[in-house]
Design an enzyme around this catalytic site. Structure first.
Site, PDB file in Angstrom:
ATOM      1  N   GLU A  93      39.798  26.655  32.917  1.00  0.00           N
ATOM      2  CA  GLU A  93      39.799  25.288  33.410  1.00  0.00           C
ATOM      3  C   GLU A  93      39.231  25.330  34.826  1.00  0.00           C
ATOM      4  OE1 GLU A  93      43.638  23.338  33.461  1.00  0.00           O
ATOM      5  OE2 GLU A  93      42.782  21.637  34.552  1.00  0.00           O
ATOM      6  N   ARG A 103      49.662  38.400  29.305  1.00  0.00           N
ATOM      7  CA  ARG A 103      48.833  38.189  30.484  1.00  0.00           C
ATOM      8  C   ARG A 103      49.035  39.317  31.483  1.00  0.00           C
ATOM      9  NH1 ARG A 103      48.772  33.674  33.737  1.00  0.00           N
ATOM     10  NH2 ARG A 103      48.746  32.359  31.916  1.00  0.00           N
ATOM     11  N   LYS A 129      47.301  29.565  39.826  1.00  0.00           N
ATOM     12  CA  LYS A 129      46.246  28.851  40.543  1.00  0.00           C
ATOM     13  C   LYS A 129      46.836  27.818  41.505  1.00  0.00           C
ATOM     14  CE  LYS A 129      43.437  28.327  36.800  1.00  0.00           C
ATOM     15  NZ  LYS A 129      42.330  27.781  36.010  1.00  0.00           N
TER      16      LYS A 129
HETATM   17  P1  ATP Z   1      46.689  27.357  34.945  1.00  0.00           P
HETATM   18  O1  ATP Z   1      47.692  27.942  35.902  1.00  0.00           O
HETATM   19  O2  ATP Z   1      45.819  26.315  35.551  1.00  0.00           O
HETATM   20  O3  ATP Z   1      47.172  27.043  33.543  1.00  0.00           O
HETATM   21  P2  ATP Z   1      45.437  29.630  33.774  1.00  0.00           P
HETATM   22  O4  ATP Z   1      45.691  30.861  34.555  1.00  0.00           O
HETATM   23  O5  ATP Z   1      45.997  29.443  32.441  1.00  0.00           O
HETATM   24  O6  ATP Z   1      45.719  28.494  34.766  1.00  0.00           O
HETATM   25  P3  ATP Z   1      42.865  28.973  32.723  1.00  0.00           P
HETATM   26  O7  ATP Z   1      41.701  28.525  33.490  1.00  0.00           O
HETATM   27  O8  ATP Z   1      43.426  28.073  31.705  1.00  0.00           O
HETATM   28  O9  ATP Z   1      43.917  29.399  33.755  1.00  0.00           O
HETATM   29  O10 ATP Z   1      42.590  30.403  32.108  1.00  0.00           O
HETATM   30  C1  ATP Z   1      41.426  30.736  31.415  1.00  0.00           C
HETATM   31  C2  ATP Z   1      41.693  31.886  30.510  1.00  0.00           C
HETATM   32  O11 ATP Z   1      42.146  33.005  31.244  1.00  0.00           O
HETATM   33  C3  ATP Z   1      42.776  31.556  29.510  1.00  0.00           C
HETATM   34  O12 ATP Z   1      42.323  31.941  28.234  1.00  0.00           O
HETATM   35  C4  ATP Z   1      43.953  32.361  29.938  1.00  0.00           C
HETATM   36  O13 ATP Z   1      44.669  32.788  28.833  1.00  0.00           O
HETATM   37  C5  ATP Z   1      43.312  33.534  30.671  1.00  0.00           C
HETATM   38  N1  ATP Z   1      44.204  34.015  31.725  1.00  0.00           N
HETATM   39  C6  ATP Z   1      44.692  33.317  32.749  1.00  0.00           C
HETATM   40  N2  ATP Z   1      45.536  34.069  33.503  1.00  0.00           N
HETATM   41  C7  ATP Z   1      45.566  35.290  32.919  1.00  0.00           C
HETATM   42  C8  ATP Z   1      46.256  36.508  33.203  1.00  0.00           C
HETATM   43  N3  ATP Z   1      47.079  36.620  34.251  1.00  0.00           N
HETATM   44  N4  ATP Z   1      46.043  37.561  32.386  1.00  0.00           N
HETATM   45  C9  ATP Z   1      45.221  37.452  31.344  1.00  0.00           C
HETATM   46  N5  ATP Z   1      44.551  36.339  31.019  1.00  0.00           N
HETATM   47  C10 ATP Z   1      44.720  35.265  31.783  1.00  0.00           C
HETATM   48 MG    MG Z   2      45.660  27.375  31.416  1.00  0.00          MG
END
Ligand code: ATP
Ligand code: MG
Length: 560
Positions: free
Chosen positions: A34, A260, A270
């Site tokens: 996002e 994650r 974020k």
């Molecule tokens: P938000 O806090 O805004 O929900 P998010 O960390 O989920 O943020 P996204 O932009 O939705 O952020 O993430 C994009 C992709 O990165 C998603 O598929 C998510 O699963 C993956 N991702 C985010 N954080 C991690 C992490 N700590 N480890 C592995 N994958 C991650």
């Molecule tokens: Mg997300």
């Protein structure tokens, strides 16, 4: 050289699908950020995983900007996301997509659900919807608007789209099961009203689809075969499948969840990262203390070290926390092979060689990287007055101190053996000059008579050295898990007050004048340092410490 490792559970799953010729044996993954912030090291793991799987199985990986929330998204983020993925070494070719490109299609899918009696416009307030949802122990309650006739729903949804309701006055919900054990299935909201300008669709829409509705439809329409996401979406998988089945899409991707990445001493949310930036706790998204990709790049991390890290931490089905020391270990591993060695003195004290001719300058050959057999070398000037590290001298040195001390002889790397004869102190008692003599029969730092010394130290020539600013970074937080906030505190209470120490009067060898922003060096005996990618120039030598030389990981590893 690629190291052999066993397959992880996602790879096993994909290989099974290939064996069964599912999706005609194709593998298409996606990375769906996002655009509401900069990417961080957790995203890097997901990028390496998704693009890595596509590489392994001769498939492809799409970049999809999941831009369904117009209030938080900006083109600055869209641009940085692309830059960071490219920097990591991955390529989506022409497969870049935006969820917002599918708004028309997603709208039509909602209409399909309404027509099937599987979606309804709810006029409860957000607060009421939340209350009606129930809990894990308690079933939810049906909204009084749940059984509106199809025609009425179509009409109301149209009105939502046309801006005839205010924000919060109506939402579209999937009609599933208010008593489901899976709360995600209790008539989830799939569309809401939002009067905000969207960075791509402008003011065309005032209703926006929710994540759970958007994501599966985007995956399906792009022909994604394996939709890999993090564990917190496990319960959403039922909804993912429900939507595709009931909309009746031709293609049904398989959602697979993995744990994650969590790293200690930092945060990966974020929201928190944004707050750190907005409130100036750091200098920006690319502050070298940030876990963002642009931050660690500025810190001196290489794409190779991050990819190596992502592979080595593996893919797990249960949450865990990775030690920051392991990330640092992966960087040292990479830099040890790549980084040129140079001499830099962070806290200088003067050395005068009393028996060295005034005005004489000698140039000693120094190999740039002894770990690289094809390494070049450079010439380093040597003269009567030098600087060494203050910590490399001790007036009353214990016998185990293998550096310079009165009466002791050490090697000045690449140059000569020097012996300390006396010292001078200033009014406040601080050592101001160390007097030495050198042995001309030790040219290049090797004694003709085979005499050995216990220590080798680095130095710079006073007349030739250049002043540099050195930024010593440490972890941003003092607490292992800063996201776990104690009562009465906020995560800001755990910010490390010593996470940045600036040294203004360091002295570095003259060859560094010719380096470029982003170049990475090993400062002999001190650590790995990176020419700052924003502020460094030939006239303004600014270096960031990437990591110290000491690898605490091997210690941790042996302890476990
Ligand atoms: P938000 O806090 O805004 O929900 P998010 O960390 O989920 O943020 P996204 O932009 O939705 O952020 O993430 C994009 C992709 O990165 C998603 O598929 C998510 O699963 C993956 N991702 C985010 N954080 C991690 C992490 N700590 N480890 C592995 N994958 C991650
Ligand atoms: Mg997300």
């Amino acid at each position: 050289m690629e190291e052999k490792r066993s397959r992880n559970f996602i790879e096993e799953r994909i290989e099974e699908d290939i064996r069964n010729n599912k999706n005609d044996g194709k593998v298409i993954t996606r990375f769906p950020p996002e655009p509401n912030g900069y990417l961080h090291i957790g995203h890097a793991k997901s990028i390496c995983l998704n693009f890595g799987l596509a590489e392994t199985y001769n498939g492809r990986c799409h970049l999809r900007l999941d831009d369904t929330n117009p209030t938080k998204e900006e083109t600055e983020y869209v641009d940085s996301i692309q830059e960071d993925i490219k920097w990591l070494g991955f390529d989506w070719q022409d497969h870049i997509y935006y969820a917002s490109d599918y708004f028309e299609y997603i709208y039509e899918c909602a209409v399909v659900l309404i027509k099937k009696g599987l979606a309804y416009v709810d006029s409860l307030s957000a607060e009421e919807i939340r209350k009606f949802r129930g809990t894990l122990k308690e079933a939810g309650k049906e909204s009084p608007f749940r059984n509106r006739p199809v025609e009425e729903n179509l009409e109301l949804f149209e009105k939502m789209k046309n801006g005839e309701f205010k924000e919060g006055e109506a939402v579209l919900r999937a009609k599933i099961d208010m008593s489901s054990g899976n709360i995600c299935m209790r008539d989830p909201v799939i569309y809401r009203i939002q009067f905000s300008h969207h960075h791509r669709t402008g003011d065309k829409w005032c209703i926006y689809p929710m994540y759970d509705f958007t994501h599966c439809l985007s995956d399906s329409t792009e022909g994604i075969t394996h939709s890999i996401c993090t564990l917190e979406f496990e319960n959403n998988r039922a909804l993912y499948d429900w939507v595709l089945e009931n909309v009746g899409t031709e293609h049904r991707p398989q959602q697979i969840e993995f744990a994650r990445l969590n790293l200690n001493y930092t945060v990966m949310s974020k929201r928190i990262l944004l707050q750190l930036v907005k409130e100036n706790h750091v200098s920006g998204w690319d502050d070298p203390r940030m876990p963002t990709i642009c931050g660690i790049r500025r810190r001196g991390y290489t794409p190779e070290s991050i990819r190596d890290f992502a592979v080595k931490i593996g893919v797990a089905k249960a949450d865990n926390v990775v030690d920051m020391a392991f990330l640092e270990h992966c960087l040292r591993n990479d830099l040890n092979k790549k980084a040129n060695r140079v001499m830099a003195v962070l806290e200088p004290v003067k050395v005068i060689i009393d028996n060295y001719p005034d005005g004489k300058v000698e140039y000693f050959k120094a190999v740039n990287n002894p770990e690289d057999e094809n390494s070049d070398s450079r010439e380093i000037p040597f003269s009567k007055e030098l600087y060494i590290e203050r910590s490399d001298f001790m007036e009353d040195a214990p016998s185990k101190f293998f550096r310079l001390a009165p009466g002791r002889e050490v090697r000045f790397k690449f140059a000569y053996y020097l012996t300390c004869t006396s010292i001078e102190k200033n009014a406040s008692g601080e050592i101001s000059v160390i007097h030495c003599t050198y042995d001309p029969a030790t040219t290049g730092g090797w004694s003709e008579d085979g005499r050995k010394v216990k220590g080798t130290i680095h130095w710079v020539s006073a007349a030739h050295a250049l002043k540099a600013e050195i930024r010593l970074y440490d972890r941003l937080f003092t607490k292992e898990n800063p996201g776990n906030v104690e009562e009465g505190k906020t995560f800001l209470d755990y910010l490390n007050p010593d996470s940045l120490k600036v040294i203004n009067n360091a002295l570095v060898e003259p060859s560094l004048k010719n380096s470029n922003p982003g170049d990475i060096f090993q400062f002999e005996r001190t650590g790995y340092f990176c020419a700052d990618n924003r502020e460094f120039s030939g006239n303004n030598l600014v270096f960031n410490r990437s990591v110290s030389l000491k690898d605490s990981w091997s210690k941790i590893e042996n302890k476990n």
